[in-house]
Scaffold this motif. Structure first.
Motif, PDB file in Angstrom:
ATOM      1  N   ASN A   1       0.818  -1.214   0.000  1.00 36.66           N
ATOM      2  CA  ASN A   1       0.000   0.000   0.000  1.00 36.66           C
ATOM      3  C   ASN A   1       0.855   1.268   0.000  1.00 36.66           C
ATOM      4  OD1 ASN A   1      -2.525   1.547   0.338  1.00 36.66           O
ATOM      5  ND2 ASN A   1      -1.732   1.940   2.397  1.00 36.66           N
ATOM      6  N   GLN A   2       1.936   1.267   0.747  1.00 39.06           N
ATOM      7  CA  GLN A   2       2.804   2.444   0.789  1.00 39.06           C
ATOM      8  C   GLN A   2       3.337   2.782  -0.605  1.00 39.06           C
ATOM      9  OE1 GLN A   2       5.743   1.314   3.691  1.00 39.06           O
ATOM     10  NE2 GLN A   2       4.514   1.997   5.427  1.00 39.06           N
ATOM     11  N   THR A   3       3.760   1.748  -1.334  1.00 43.88           N
ATOM     12  CA  THR A   3       4.292   1.972  -2.675  1.00 43.88           C
ATOM     13  C   THR A   3       3.203   2.431  -3.639  1.00 43.88           C
ATOM     14  OG1 THR A   3       5.988   0.283  -2.315  1.00 43.88           O
ATOM     15  CG2 THR A   3       5.535   0.905  -4.592  1.00 43.88           C
ATOM     16  N   LEU A   4       2.045   1.776  -3.583  1.00 42.35           N
ATOM     17  CA  LEU A   4       0.974   2.117  -4.522  1.00 42.35           C
ATOM     18  C   LEU A   4       0.398   3.501  -4.253  1.00 42.35           C
ATOM     19  CD1 LEU A   4      -0.937  -1.283  -4.850  1.00 42.35           C
ATOM     20  CD2 LEU A   4       0.785  -0.301  -6.356  1.00 42.35           C
ATOM     21  N   THR A   5       0.331   3.909  -2.979  1.00 38.61           N
ATOM     22  CA  THR A   5      -0.186   5.231  -2.640  1.00 38.61           C
ATOM     23  C   THR A   5       0.692   6.320  -3.259  1.00 38.61           C
ATOM     24  OG1 THR A   5      -1.175   4.426  -0.572  1.00 38.61           O
ATOM     25  CG2 THR A   5      -0.767   6.790  -0.738  1.00 38.61           C
ATOM     26  N   GLU A   6       1.986   6.075  -3.308  1.00 35.87           N
ATOM     27  CA  GLU A   6       2.914   7.040  -3.904  1.00 35.87           C
ATOM     28  C   GLU A   6       2.856   7.028  -5.430  1.00 35.87           C
ATOM     29  OE1 GLU A   6       6.646   5.798  -2.407  1.00 35.87           O
ATOM     30  OE2 GLU A   6       6.238   6.387  -0.328  1.00 35.87           O
ATOM     31  N   ASP A   7       2.435   5.889  -6.008  1.00 35.92           N
ATOM     32  CA  ASP A   7       2.599   5.687  -7.447  1.00 35.92           C
ATOM     33  C   ASP A   7       1.301   5.752  -8.253  1.00 35.92           C
ATOM     34  OD1 ASP A   7       4.493   5.002  -9.576  1.00 35.92           O
ATOM     35  OD2 ASP A   7       3.380   3.129  -9.724  1.00 35.92           O
ATOM     36  N   PHE A   8       0.164   5.427  -7.631  1.00 35.96           N
ATOM     37  CA  PHE A   8      -1.093   5.341  -8.372  1.00 35.96           C
ATOM     38  C   PHE A   8      -1.617   6.714  -8.776  1.00 35.96           C
ATOM     39  CE2 PHE A   8      -3.701   1.203  -7.792  1.00 35.96           C
ATOM     40  CZ  PHE A   8      -2.691   0.480  -8.386  1.00 35.96           C
ATOM     41  N   PRO A   9      -2.303   6.816  -9.927  1.00 37.55           N
ATOM     42  CA  PRO A   9      -2.993   8.059 -10.280  1.00 37.55           C
ATOM     43  C   PRO A   9      -4.073   8.383  -9.255  1.00 37.55           C
ATOM     44  CG  PRO A   9      -2.882   6.551 -12.155  1.00 37.55           C
ATOM     45  CD  PRO A   9      -2.445   5.775 -10.953  1.00 37.55           C
ATOM     46  N   ALA A  10      -4.403   9.645  -9.100  1.00 33.46           N
ATOM     47  CA  ALA A  10      -5.427  10.066  -8.147  1.00 33.46           C
ATOM     48  C   ALA A  10      -6.749   9.363  -8.450  1.00 33.46           C
ATOM     49  CB  ALA A  10      -5.604  11.574  -8.209  1.00 33.46           C
TER      50      ALA A  10
ATOM     51  N   PHE B   1     -19.977 -15.905   6.226  1.00 35.25           N
ATOM     52  CA  PHE B   1     -18.892 -14.997   5.870  1.00 35.25           C
ATOM     53  C   PHE B   1     -17.946 -14.833   7.054  1.00 35.25           C
ATOM     54  CE2 PHE B   1     -22.336 -13.811   2.994  1.00 35.25           C
ATOM     55  CZ  PHE B   1     -21.666 -13.837   1.782  1.00 35.25           C
ATOM     56  N   VAL B   2     -16.667 -14.745   6.752  1.00 35.92           N
ATOM     57  CA  VAL B   2     -15.643 -14.604   7.788  1.00 35.92           C
ATOM     58  C   VAL B   2     -15.778 -13.224   8.439  1.00 35.92           C
ATOM     59  CG1 VAL B   2     -13.174 -14.557   8.274  1.00 35.92           C
ATOM     60  CG2 VAL B   2     -14.094 -16.178   6.592  1.00 35.92           C
ATOM     61  N   ASP B   3     -15.898 -13.216   9.757  1.00 34.24           N
ATOM     62  CA  ASP B   3     -16.056 -11.968  10.510  1.00 34.24           C
ATOM     63  C   ASP B   3     -14.671 -11.382  10.783  1.00 34.24           C
ATOM     64  OD1 ASP B   3     -16.983  -9.861  11.978  1.00 34.24           O
ATOM     65  OD2 ASP B   3     -17.484 -11.031  13.764  1.00 34.24           O
ATOM     66  N   MET B   4     -14.192 -10.557   9.867  1.00 35.15           N
ATOM     67  CA  MET B   4     -12.845 -10.014   9.982  1.00 35.15           C
ATOM     68  C   MET B   4     -12.849  -8.532   9.651  1.00 35.15           C
ATOM     69  SD  MET B   4     -11.061 -11.522   6.491  1.00 35.15           S
ATOM     70  CE  MET B   4      -9.583 -10.524   6.696  1.00 35.15           C
ATOM     71  N   ASP B   5     -11.885  -7.803  10.229  1.00 35.70           N
ATOM     72  CA  ASP B   5     -11.727  -6.382   9.936  1.00 35.70           C
ATOM     73  C   ASP B   5     -10.917  -6.202   8.655  1.00 35.70           C
ATOM     74  OD1 ASP B   5     -13.102  -5.579  12.235  1.00 35.70           O
ATOM     75  OD2 ASP B   5     -11.297  -5.751  13.469  1.00 35.70           O
ATOM     76  N   SER B   6     -11.039  -5.009   8.073  1.00 38.12           N
ATOM     77  CA  SER B   6     -10.345  -4.712   6.828  1.00 38.12           C
ATOM     78  C   SER B   6      -9.629  -3.380   6.927  1.00 38.12           C
ATOM     79  CB  SER B   6     -11.348  -4.676   5.672  1.00 38.12           C
ATOM     80  OG  SER B   6     -10.734  -4.206   4.486  1.00 38.12           O
ATOM     81  N   GLY B   7      -8.517  -3.259   6.182  1.00 39.96           N
ATOM     82  CA  GLY B   7      -7.871  -1.968   6.023  1.00 39.96           C
ATOM     83  C   GLY B   7      -8.402  -1.266   4.791  1.00 39.96           C
ATOM     84  N   LEU B   8      -7.851  -0.109   4.477  1.00 41.58           N
ATOM     85  CA  LEU B   8      -8.263   0.649   3.299  1.00 41.58           C
ATOM     86  C   LEU B   8      -7.869  -0.073   2.015  1.00 41.58           C
ATOM     87  CD1 LEU B   8      -7.178   4.325   4.159  1.00 41.58           C
ATOM     88  CD2 LEU B   8      -9.524   3.442   4.029  1.00 41.58           C
ATOM     89  N   PRO B   9      -8.618   0.120   0.936  1.00 42.06           N
ATOM     90  CA  PRO B   9      -8.133  -0.348  -0.360  1.00 42.06           C
ATOM     91  C   PRO B   9      -6.741   0.203  -0.647  1.00 42.06           C
ATOM     92  CG  PRO B   9     -10.427   0.332  -0.539  1.00 42.06           C
ATOM     93  CD  PRO B   9      -9.960   0.743   0.828  1.00 42.06           C
ATOM     94  N   LEU B  10      -5.949  -0.534  -1.378  1.00 40.72           N
ATOM     95  CA  LEU B  10      -4.572  -0.140  -1.660  1.00 40.72           C
ATOM     96  C   LEU B  10      -4.535   1.080  -2.581  1.00 40.72           C
ATOM     97  CD1 LEU B  10      -3.190  -3.712  -2.406  1.00 40.72           C
ATOM     98  CD2 LEU B  10      -3.143  -2.495  -0.222  1.00 40.72           C
ATOM     99  N   GLY B  11      -3.684   2.042  -2.207  1.00 42.03           N
ATOM    100  CA  GLY B  11      -3.506   3.226  -3.025  1.00 42.03           C
ATOM    101  C   GLY B  11      -4.245   4.452  -2.554  1.00 42.03           C
ATOM    102  N   LEU B  12      -5.038   4.319  -1.478  1.00 39.68           N
ATOM    103  CA  LEU B  12      -5.845   5.447  -1.008  1.00 39.68           C
ATOM    104  C   LEU B  12      -5.219   6.225   0.139  1.00 39.68           C
ATOM    105  CD1 LEU B  12      -9.533   4.148  -1.135  1.00 39.68           C
ATOM    106  CD2 LEU B  12      -8.339   5.636  -2.758  1.00 39.68           C
ATOM    107  N   GLY B  13      -4.256   5.632   0.842  1.00 42.07           N
ATOM    108  CA  GLY B  13      -3.647   6.325   1.967  1.00 42.07           C
ATOM    109  C   GLY B  13      -3.121   5.350   2.994  1.00 42.07           C
TER     110      GLY B  13
END
Length: 213
Positions: A76-85, A122-134
């Motif tokens: 995510n760190q790499t994609l946030t820096e590299d992905f188009p807005a 469904f698996v009861d699990m937490d999620s992080g942000l989609p990759l590339g958003l922050g």
């Protein structure tokens, strides 16, 4: 991959000639395998190019971090820096430990997996942000894959597929499908396509089923 005690089934139905959905298996060594299913926002050539770049980055990062949560965090760190807005990827990434018969998974804004054993839920699990958003962290969840257990990973092109009356296929129909003894991912994709008869497939639909034997 050919792994004693496990079988893998995959099915992919693009909305057009090119797609942004992607699945992969990564041999991490030591009887551990990375398992990934992901979905780039958008369709066609732009989505396919972004997914190609994401795949290459994941394959380089995955071998540095056995932890799925750390893998997604670094990716995510790499994609946030590299992905188009405005562009992002939802992804579920797991590490299957063949020796312990456990899979540890982390999610980047992806639909929750479906666990099928003596019941279907469904698996009861937490999620992080989609990759590339922050900046985000990615909590992990570990599942014991006893013999007879199945784990379904899928993209929202399945649950959000619409029929001519603008009704979604939805999670309830997904559960109903896998309550049947002969359920499989090819049958799921066929069912989703029949459900949408009379309407256009507006998103790529992809599924991966891990069967523990």
């Amino acid at each position: 991959p050919l792994i004693p005690g496990f079988t893998f089934e995959t099915a992919w139905c693009p909305a057009g000639a090119l797609a942004g959905d992607w699945f992969d298996f990564i041999d991490l060594g030591g009887q551990k395998y990375g398992v990934v299913l992901a979905d780039v926002a958008g369709q066609g050539m732009p989505a396919a190019l972004l997914m190609s770049a994401t795949r290459a980055l994941l394959r380089s990062v995955a071998r540095l971090h056995i932890s799925p949560g750390e893998t997604l965090k670094n990716l995510n760190q790499t994609l946030t820096e590299d992905f188009p807005a405005g562009k992002f990827v939802t992804m579920i990434y797991g590490v299957l430990d063949v020796a312990s018969r456990e899979v540890t998974i982390a999610s980047a804004g992806h639909p929750r997996p479906l666990l099928v054993n003596h019941h279907c839920a469904f698996v009861d699990m937490d999620s992080g942000l989609p990759l590339g958003l922050g900046v985000s962290s990615y909590p992990e969840y570990t599942i014991k894959l006893e013999a007879g257990t199945q784990l379904l990973l899928y993209t929202d092109g399945i649950t959000e597929a619409m029929n001519a009356n603008f009704e979604e296929y939805g999670p309830a129909r997904l559960i109903d499908h896998f309550l049947r003894p002969a359920a499989c991912v090819d049958g799921l994709i066929d069912e989703v396509r029949k459900f949408g008869t009379g309407s256009d497939l507006i998103d790529d639909a992809t599924a991966m089923l891990i069967r523990s034997r």
